[in-house]
Design a protein around this motif. Structure first.
Motif, PDB file in Angstrom:
ATOM      1  N   LYS A   9       1.867  32.763 -34.308  1.00  0.00           N
ATOM      2  CA  LYS A   9       1.977  33.003 -32.873  1.00  0.00           C
ATOM      3  C   LYS A   9       3.077  32.147 -32.268  1.00  0.00           C
ATOM      4  N   ASP A  10       3.232  30.936 -32.771  1.00  0.00           N
ATOM      5  CA  ASP A  10       4.256  30.042 -32.226  1.00  0.00           C
ATOM      6  C   ASP A  10       5.651  30.629 -32.418  1.00  0.00           C
ATOM      7  N   LYS A  60      -3.658  38.585 -28.330  1.00  0.00           N
ATOM      8  CA  LYS A  60      -3.408  39.682 -29.248  1.00  0.00           C
ATOM      9  C   LYS A  60      -3.562  41.036 -28.558  1.00  0.00           C
ATOM     10  N   GLY A  61      -2.603  41.909 -28.808  1.00  0.00           N
ATOM     11  CA  GLY A  61      -2.673  43.275 -28.300  1.00  0.00           C
ATOM     12  C   GLY A  61      -2.854  44.251 -29.443  1.00  0.00           C
ATOM     13  N   TYR A  91       1.911  43.863 -31.142  1.00  0.00           N
ATOM     14  CA  TYR A  91       2.120  43.487 -29.746  1.00  0.00           C
ATOM     15  C   TYR A  91       1.170  42.359 -29.334  1.00  0.00           C
ATOM     16  N   TYR A  92       1.636  41.583 -28.394  1.00  0.00           N
ATOM     17  CA  TYR A  92       0.773  40.682 -27.641  1.00  0.00           C
ATOM     18  C   TYR A  92       0.684  41.199 -26.206  1.00  0.00           C
ATOM     19  N   GLU A 102       3.004  44.248 -21.964  1.00  0.00           N
ATOM     20  CA  GLU A 102       3.030  44.007 -23.401  1.00  0.00           C
ATOM     21  C   GLU A 102       4.264  43.195 -23.772  1.00  0.00           C
ATOM     22  N   ALA A 103       4.130  42.414 -24.845  1.00  0.00           N
ATOM     23  CA  ALA A 103       5.250  41.675 -25.418  1.00  0.00           C
ATOM     24  C   ALA A 103       5.336  42.018 -26.897  1.00  0.00           C
ATOM     25  N   GLY A 104       6.487  42.468 -27.332  1.00  0.00           N
ATOM     26  CA  GLY A 104       6.666  42.867 -28.722  1.00  0.00           C
ATOM     27  C   GLY A 104       7.487  44.141 -28.767  1.00  0.00           C
TER      28      GLY A 104
END
Length: 404
Positions: free
Chosen positions: A321-322, A342-343, A228-229, A267-269
């Motif tokens: 990351k891109d 970063k998560g 996750y990010y 969160e993103a992911g």
């Protein structure tokens, strides 16, 4: 304290604790729950995004569909009764291309078959009413979806287990199981326990626990890490609640999405990459034994041959990351690399059969004086009270028949 028990649960995640609680509600037994780690909910339960799922995705008639629909409402009721914070905020599922419309149509049909009411088809303009920064040409609004802290839920289950007389022992990794007369003798790092019945809810280790018990699981647990990010605080306005893509129905993963968390933040992911250790939460985590076990399993190579392209793409996204941001931009075009950091990560216990087939539904195997929960994927947390009841009914039936 006596070391003799009627029923012993292996695994202190949300499914194990829910099962223990359900058993104690229905039958007066001496119950023990063993957990390898120092705390409960240390793995899958404690490292997911906290979504209370609606039941939208699951094949009608499957155990997933039945338990999610019932378990979702049981979860909301439980949280209300025990003052656990939750938010029934709803989510949107967004199609970003015409090619995704057939799958979106299928989801809408499944939602009806699974008894969801209030599902709303939303146009590109209406998507903006729910999520002003989201991009899509068509979508669904799903009002039943919510968010909660599943560690808090698990700990409340544990409180109720203790209140009802059950015992919970942490730091108690199971090392062997022997049959001695009418008892099963469980050896752990903290000592020996005698029990009349075993319930295996060991998640990432469920297949290995089955083997310790002398049961062929018929599958292997393959760990997939979901990374996750976190969206930086100043950019969290980009997401109001939950934004999901239309999933690829060939895979048991939902794709990267945006989730507002009950304790704050967004969160993103996650992505879905093969982990090189059962509890491999970092890219550098590696277990030679775990890798060797996978390489020697015929189903692993059959799966790899079938899904290698997807696997390669997920690995690329894991290290870039891109590329991760590019996936996120399909849903929110204005999000940039500098907007996320970063998560955490979670590891999914994905059951894989010998023929290379990914097990998509719950898999529960009964044996003499045992019940083994070998696959309990998402929505296991959402449906934990319903699943726990289903498992406890199996356990009590077999216990009454086999334990004299």
């Amino acid at each position: 304290m006596s070391q003799n028990y009627d029923i012993t649960i292996i695994g202190g995640g949300i499914v194990g604790t829910a099962t223990a609680l359900s058993i104690l509600k229905e039958k007066n037994v001496k119950l023990l729950l063993l957990e390898t780690e120092s705390s409960l909910a240390a793995h899958q339960t404690g490292n997911n995004s906290g979504v209370i799922h609606s039941g939208l995705y699951y094949k009608p008639g499957s155990l997933k569909a039945a338990n999610c629909t019932l378990g979702r409402e049981m979860m909301y009721t439980f949280c209300e009764q025990h003052n656990i914070p939750f938010d029934k905020c709803g989510k949107i599922v967004v199609a970003t291309s015409k090619e995704e419309i057939p799958a979106l149509n299928m989801l809408e049909e499944r939602s009806k078959a699974n008894g969801l009411t209030g599902i709303k088809r939303i146009s590109a303009e209406e998507i903006k009413q729910y999520e002003p920064h989201a991009n899509g040409i068509d979508g669904l609004f799903v009002p039943q979806t919510g968010i909660v802290d599943y560690v808090a839920v698990t700990n409340k289950y544990a409180d109720l287990i203790r209140y009802k007389g059950g015992e919970i022992k942490a730091n108690s990794k199971l090392t062997s199981v022997k049959k001695v007369g009418k008892n099963l003798v469980l050896s752990t790092e903290k000592g020996e326990y005698h029990t009349k019945f075993i319930v295996n809810c060991a998640g990432l280790q469920s297949d290995r626990v089955a083997k310790l018990c002398g049961v062929d699981p018929g599958l292997m647990i393959i760990p997939f890490r979901g990374e996750y990010y976190k969206i930086k605080k100043e950019k969290q306005y980009l997401v109001k609640n939950l934004i999901y893509p239309v999933p690829d129905i060939k895979f048991p993963f939902l794709g990267v999405h945006f989730t507002r968390m009950i304790n704050g933040g967004v969160e993103a992911g996650p992505n879905a990459v093969l982990a090189f250790k059962r509890e491999g939460y970092k890219k550098t985590d590696f277990s030679f034994g775990d890798i060797l076990e996978m390489k020697l399993y015929p189903g692993f190579w059959k799966m790899a041959a079938k899904f290698y392209k997807m696997g390669f793409q997920e690995f690329r996204r894991s290290f870039s990351k891109d590329l991760f941001v590019k996936s996120l931009q399909k849903l929110i075009p204005e999000i940039q690399s500098d907007d996320i950091e970063k998560g955490g990560a979670g590891v999914r216990a994905q059951a894989l059969e010998r023929d290379g087939k990914l097990v998509d539904d719950f898999r529960i195997v009964e044996a003499e004086r045992m019940v083994h929960v070998l696959n309990a994927p998402s929505p296991a947390a959402t449906a934990s009270l319903s699943i726990g009841k289903t498992i406890s009914e199996m356990v009590i039936k077999r216990f009454n028949e086999e334990v004299k």
